[in-house]
Design a protein around this motif. Structure first.
Motif: not given
Length: 153
Positions: A34, A51-52, A54-55, A58-59, A108, A112
């Motif tokens: 991240a 975007r990657f 943040w993902r 988060a994930f 996160v 978002a």
């Protein structure tokens, strides 16, 4: 003699410790990915990297943190460390895990909102907060890994 005893663990503790270590590796790997993606996206002004990043926070990093904490509590329970005073390395681990978890959640949430605002041309400031926090967490957790592995007292 304590050093020798520390290298020989009962088998009952091995699974709990393995869960803790796997969670920590996933957490640090997710944070590193991240941080790298957010820093590249921030520098190149590339929305897909942001975007990657943040993902990944988060994930990957958040589930890694959860698994790491479950494994930590399980290991502490198996080693009966809740009965007495905590060793220094355990205190370092708990402080960085608890404060790091709160900062991870902050990164996160900011990320978002930042990703949501990217379509309208905004959100850069929030994503910069996520980037700085995630880089700080990577550095903090690397010190924590050293403390957990080296067990300084």
């Amino acid at each position: 003699m304590p050093d020798v005893l520390a290298t020989i663990r009962p088998d009952a503790i091995s699974i709990a410790l393995f869960v803790h270590i796997v969670g920590a590796v996933i957490l640090v790997g997710g944070l590193f990915s991240a941080s790298l993606a957010l820093a590249i996206g921030w520098r190149e002004n590339a929305e897909r990297y942001l975007r990657f990043g943040w993902r990944a926070l988060a994930f990957v990093a958040v589930p890694g943190w959860i698994v790491m904490r479950i494994g930590a509590e399980w290991t502490r329970h198996k080693e009966h460390l809740e009965d007495g005073l905590d060793p220094t390395w355990l205190g370092i681990g708990y402080v960085t895990a608890d404060i790091g978890g709160a900062l991870l959640l902050l990164a996160v949430i900011c990320g978002a909102f930042g990703v949501r605002r990217l379509a309208g041309g905004g959100g850069a400031g929030l994503l910069k907060v996520s980037t700085v926090v995630s880089i700080g967490l990577v550095l903090t957790y690397l010190v924590t890994v050293w403390a957990m592995a080296g067990k300084p007292d």
